[in-house]
Scaffold this motif. Structure first.
Motif, short mmCIF file in Angstrom:
data_model
loop_
_atom_site.label_atom_id
_atom_site.label_comp_id
_atom_site.label_asym_id
_atom_site.label_seq_id
_atom_site.Cartn_x
_atom_site.Cartn_y
_atom_site.Cartn_z
N ILE A 1 149.27 -27.36 -22.17
CA ILE A 1 148.09 -27.20 -23.04
C ILE A 1 148.52 -26.84 -24.46
N PHE A 2 149.38 -25.83 -24.58
CA PHE A 2 149.77 -25.37 -25.92
C PHE A 2 150.70 -26.37 -26.62
N SER A 3 151.48 -27.12 -25.84
CA SER A 3 152.30 -28.16 -26.47
C SER A 3 151.44 -29.26 -27.06
N ALA A 4 150.37 -29.61 -26.35
CA ALA A 4 149.45 -30.62 -26.89
C ALA A 4 148.63 -30.08 -28.05
N LYS A 5 148.23 -28.81 -27.95
CA LYS A 5 147.45 -28.20 -29.02
C LYS A 5 148.26 -28.10 -30.31
N PHE A 6 149.51 -27.70 -30.18
CA PHE A 6 150.39 -27.55 -31.35
C PHE A 6 151.46 -28.65 -31.33
N TYR B 1 154.12 -31.34 -32.15
CA TYR B 1 155.20 -31.44 -33.14
C TYR B 1 155.52 -30.10 -33.82
N SER B 2 155.02 -29.01 -33.28
CA SER B 2 155.36 -27.69 -33.82
C SER B 2 156.68 -27.24 -33.23
N LEU B 3 157.16 -26.07 -33.70
CA LEU B 3 158.42 -25.52 -33.17
C LEU B 3 158.29 -25.22 -31.69
N PHE B 4 157.13 -24.69 -31.29
CA PHE B 4 156.89 -24.40 -29.88
C PHE B 4 156.97 -25.67 -29.04
N ASP B 5 156.36 -26.74 -29.52
CA ASP B 5 156.37 -28.02 -28.80
C ASP B 5 157.79 -28.56 -28.69
N LYS B 6 158.57 -28.43 -29.73
CA LYS B 6 159.95 -28.92 -29.69
C LYS B 6 160.80 -28.11 -28.73
N ILE B 7 160.62 -26.79 -28.72
CA ILE B 7 161.38 -25.94 -27.80
C ILE B 7 161.01 -26.27 -26.35
N VAL B 8 159.71 -26.40 -26.10
CA VAL B 8 159.26 -26.74 -24.73
C VAL B 8 159.80 -28.09 -24.30
N THR B 9 159.77 -29.06 -25.19
CA THR B 9 160.30 -30.40 -24.86
C THR B 9 161.78 -30.33 -24.55
N LEU B 10 162.53 -29.54 -25.31
CA LEU B 10 163.97 -29.39 -25.06
C LEU B 10 164.21 -28.75 -23.70
N LEU B 11 163.49 -27.68 -23.40
CA LEU B 11 163.67 -26.99 -22.10
C LEU B 11 163.25 -27.90 -20.94
N VAL B 12 162.21 -28.68 -21.16
CA VAL B 12 161.74 -29.59 -20.11
C VAL B 12 162.81 -30.62 -19.78
N PHE B 13 163.40 -31.22 -20.79
CA PHE B 13 164.42 -32.24 -20.54
C PHE B 13 165.69 -31.63 -19.95
N ILE B 14 165.98 -30.39 -20.30
CA ILE B 14 167.14 -29.70 -19.69
C ILE B 14 166.89 -29.51 -18.20
N CYS B 15 165.70 -29.01 -17.85
CA CYS B 15 165.38 -28.79 -16.43
C CYS B 15 165.35 -30.09 -15.64
N MET B 16 164.92 -31.17 -16.28
CA MET B 16 164.82 -32.45 -15.59
C MET B 16 166.18 -33.13 -15.44
N SER B 17 167.12 -32.83 -16.34
CA SER B 17 168.40 -33.54 -16.33
C SER B 17 169.47 -32.83 -15.50
N LEU B 18 169.40 -31.50 -15.41
CA LEU B 18 170.43 -30.77 -14.67
C LEU B 18 170.20 -30.93 -13.17
N PRO B 19 171.25 -31.18 -12.40
CA PRO B 19 171.09 -31.29 -10.94
C PRO B 19 170.77 -29.94 -10.31
N SER B 20 170.09 -29.98 -9.18
CA SER B 20 169.63 -28.75 -8.55
C SER B 20 170.78 -27.86 -8.09
N PHE B 21 171.85 -28.47 -7.58
CA PHE B 21 172.95 -27.65 -7.09
C PHE B 21 173.65 -26.93 -8.24
N PHE B 22 173.68 -27.55 -9.43
CA PHE B 22 174.30 -26.90 -10.58
C PHE B 22 173.49 -25.68 -11.01
#
Length: 320
Positions: A118-123, A125-146
């Motif tokens: 919700i807040f990423s869509a509300k804000f 391209y803001s700094l919050f949106d960029k940080i959330v996007t970065l964390l999201v892609f990190i969580c999606m890319s790292l394997p579970s066992f790692f």
């Protein structure tokens, strides 16, 4: 609604028949059986043939299929070759252990994904949106066992905050709230890993759905009427953005009972996923086939639940 549900349930019958044929055919093509998987060098050919006859492994595949399906129709999944008891009893012993961490991670991942989406869509391209996007892609890319091994190294070995693995403290015969607290304490790390893995894709889904809704005409009309931004976002936009996401809830049903094989292996969690993986390695066909059909049935029921919930949430959808 009632006629739609009944019709869909009847349509599941030929689907389940097709699934049973495919699952059994795949298991039959796997080389070896329970006798060869035990790898006993002292076993003679005569003894192996005798055991295959006892377990019914010497019959042709089509006979074994019809015997298995006949027992399944009667509610008998057979006896687990490894655990030496009914498949239903084995599932009952382990499936709720997997349900604990799966349900906890489901609640946490949906809450986190909804708020961050919700807040990423509300804000946007803001700094919050960029940080959330970065964390999201990190969580999606790292394997579970790692992620699991990393959390064990940091929180269990270095800081000694949480246990390395297991479901309860060894030797502790706690009951009541003491038992619940002990299980929650041991489940913190596996729940954290599963939440991180699930939150990433869900956050992107909620963000995309929210971006589409807040650009609609009725949202601009609500703002033009002078409504508070909080009311516009959480009452009007969020409610409609949740409608497509409701369909995802039904598909979470089989995930609650299927277990997390890798996580249960890493954290030594006595869940059904670990037992299922062991049944594949040991060629425990009764448990492997029975639990697979159980998951297939949950998947079909989850699909039906998704359609029903979507039709209830959106009055524009008519279930016919």
């Amino acid at each position: 609604m009632k006629q739609y549900i009944i019709r869909r349930l009847l349509q599941m019958i030929p689907t389940m028949i097709g699934i049973s044929i495919i699952v059994f055919a795949i298991s039959a093509m796997v080389p070896g059986d329970y006798i060869t998987a035990r790898q006993n060098p002292n076993m003679t050919k005569e003894k192996a043939a005798e055991l295959r006859s006892i377990y019914g492994l010497d019959k042709p595949e089509y006979q074994r299929y019809f015997i298995w399906v006949g027992n399944m129709v009667k509610g008998n999944m057979g006896d687990s070759l490894v655990h030496k008891k009914l498949v239903t009893s084995v599932v009952k012993d382990y499936v709720w252990n997997s349900f604990i961490i799966a349900f906890a991670s489901l609640i946490l991942s949906w809450l986190i994904a909804m708020l961050t989406g919700i807040f990423s869509a509300k804000f946007q391209y803001s700094l919050f949106d960029k940080i959330v996007t970065l964390l999201v892609f990190i969580c999606m890319s790292l394997p579970s066992f790692f992620i699991g091994l990393l959390l064990i190294k940091i929180f269990a070995l270095q800081f000694n905050i949480f246990p390395v693995g297991g479901m309860t403290t060894a030797g502790l015969k706690a009951t009541g709230w003491a038992y619940i607290k002990d299980v929650a304490y041991h489940s913190f790390l596996p729940v954290t890993v599963l939440t991180m893995l699930s939150t990433g894709s869900l956050t992107r889904y909620f963000r995309t759905s929210m971006l589409e809704v807040i650009r609609q005409d009725y949202i601009r009309t609500a703002r033009a009427k002078g409504l508070k931004e909080r009311t516009v976002i959480f009452k009007h936009a969020f409610r409609n953005a949740m409608i497509p996401a409701i369909t995802l809830l039904g598909f979470e049903l089989p995930a609650l009972f299927s277990g997390a094989m890798i996580m249960e292996q890493i954290f030594v969690w006595p869940g059904v996923g670990q037992v299922y993986l062991n049944s594949i390695n040991m060629r425990d066909y009764p448990f492997m086939l029975g639990f697979t059909i159980f998951l297939a049935l949950l998947t079909l029921l989850g699909n039906l639940l998704s359609d029903v919930l979507y039709g209830m949430a959106d009055p524009r959808i008519r279930l016919k």
